[in-house]
Scaffold this motif. Structure first.
Motif, short mmCIF file in Angstrom:
data_model
loop_
_atom_site.label_atom_id
_atom_site.label_comp_id
_atom_site.label_asym_id
_atom_site.label_seq_id
_atom_site.Cartn_x
_atom_site.Cartn_y
_atom_site.Cartn_z
N VAL A 11 0.83 -1.20 0.00
CA VAL A 11 0.00 0.00 0.00
C VAL A 11 0.87 1.25 0.00
CG1 VAL A 11 -1.68 1.36 1.30
CG2 VAL A 11 -1.98 -1.12 1.09
N LYS A 12 1.90 1.26 0.85
CA LYS A 12 2.79 2.42 0.94
C LYS A 12 3.51 2.68 -0.39
CE LYS A 12 6.72 4.22 3.61
NZ LYS A 12 7.71 3.90 4.68
N LYS A 13 3.99 1.61 -1.01
CA LYS A 13 4.72 1.75 -2.27
C LYS A 13 3.79 2.27 -3.37
CE LYS A 13 8.45 1.02 -4.79
NZ LYS A 13 9.67 1.82 -4.60
N ARG A 14 2.58 1.75 -3.43
CA ARG A 14 1.63 2.20 -4.45
C ARG A 14 1.24 3.66 -4.24
NH1 ARG A 14 -1.88 -3.34 -3.65
NH2 ARG A 14 -0.57 -4.69 -4.97
N LEU A 15 1.08 4.04 -3.00
CA LEU A 15 0.71 5.44 -2.71
C LEU A 15 1.85 6.39 -3.03
CD1 LEU A 15 -1.26 4.96 0.64
CD2 LEU A 15 -2.21 5.56 -1.61
N GLU A 16 3.08 5.97 -2.78
CA GLU A 16 4.23 6.81 -3.13
C GLU A 16 4.29 7.03 -4.64
OE1 GLU A 16 7.46 4.65 -1.46
OE2 GLU A 16 7.26 5.55 0.55
#
Length: 261
Positions: free
Chosen positions: A211-216
């Protein structure tokens, strides 16, 4: 050689349209356009184009209609069929090197002849007559192996994915919306081994990291590439726009639309 007026058809066992490809299949586009992505490259197919889509890979595609029509031929080469074919024809194995999900052989008139040869076998329901469908699958596979003999190393490799570099794989495929179990399988690990190795490499759990990687990536596309939220959320692995917007605001304090200039 021109294509005759033929319909869409699907030969072989039904497979799920999810982003994980469980069986090899052949795709020929008759009408419309297909844009696809496999983590390595973007591919575009136009009428008359064909490809082989490789099993145990991640990929996604979207289709564009032409005058409200979209037609394609899909022929599944499932493992049961391939094992039977391998035994029947005593195929000699060759090395197959390409890594991507989409294999695009050179255009060949044998393929066009084959596609046109399907026309007499359509039933009134628009499907290929079951009496002939297995024979047509065999015919197509024989043609493909004649055009590109090294495909034997692809079709008749019945092993499961071996253990690969987890960090490289995840950095390349984090945008795909598939389960942790799928990621574990594709990297050649049990689920517990995948989670353990993931923690050692990324110091995080797979779910939180994804989730964090996709949001970045979303923030980069919104701020630097000036893309719109509704144009990127599906490509980043989010199932719907509201979930994407909620997760983005929770992470960064602003709604995605606030970053669009």
């Amino acid at each position: 050689m021109k294509l005759t007026e033929i319909q869409s058809c699907y030969i072989g066992p039904e497979i799920s349209p999810e982003q994980f490809i469980p069986e090899h299949f052949f795709l020929f586009l008759i009408k419309g356009k297909i844009n696809s992505y496999d983590g390595h490259r973007n591919y575009t197919m136009k009428p008359g184009d064909f490809c082989i889509v490789r099993k145990n890979r991640l990929a996604r595609y979207n289709k564009e209609k032409d005058n409200d029509e979209f037609k394609k031929i899909v022929i599944i080469f499932d493992e049961v069929f391939l094992r039977s074919f391998f035994k029947k024809y005593q195929v000699s194995m060759e090395t197959f090197l390409p890594k991507g999900a989409f294999i695009i052989p050179k255009k060949n008139e044998l393929i066009t002849h084959f596609i046109n040869s399907l026309q007499p076998y359509y039933t009134e329901s628009g499907a290929i007559n079951e009496v002939f469908s297995e024979l047509k699958r065999e015919e197509l596979l024989l043609i493909l192996l004649q055009i590109k003999p090294s495909l034997s190393g692809l079709f008749f490799d019945f092993g499961i994915p071996g253990k690969i570099d987890l960090e490289e794989f995840m950095l390349q495929n984090y945008k795909f919306n598939v389960s942790t179990e799928r990621f574990a399988y594709l990297t050649g690990r049990s689920l517990s081994a995948f989670k353990r190795d993931f923690k050692q490499i990324f110091n995080d759990t797979p779910g939180h990291w994804l989730v964090k990687k996709r949001l970045e990536e979303a923030r980069f596309l919104l701020e630097k590439k000036h893309q719109r939220p509704n144009d990127i959320y599906l490509d980043l692995g989010f199932e719907d726009l509201s979930h994407f917007s909620f997760a983005f605001k929770k992470q960064f304090g602003n709604a995605p639309r606030d970053l669009v200039k």
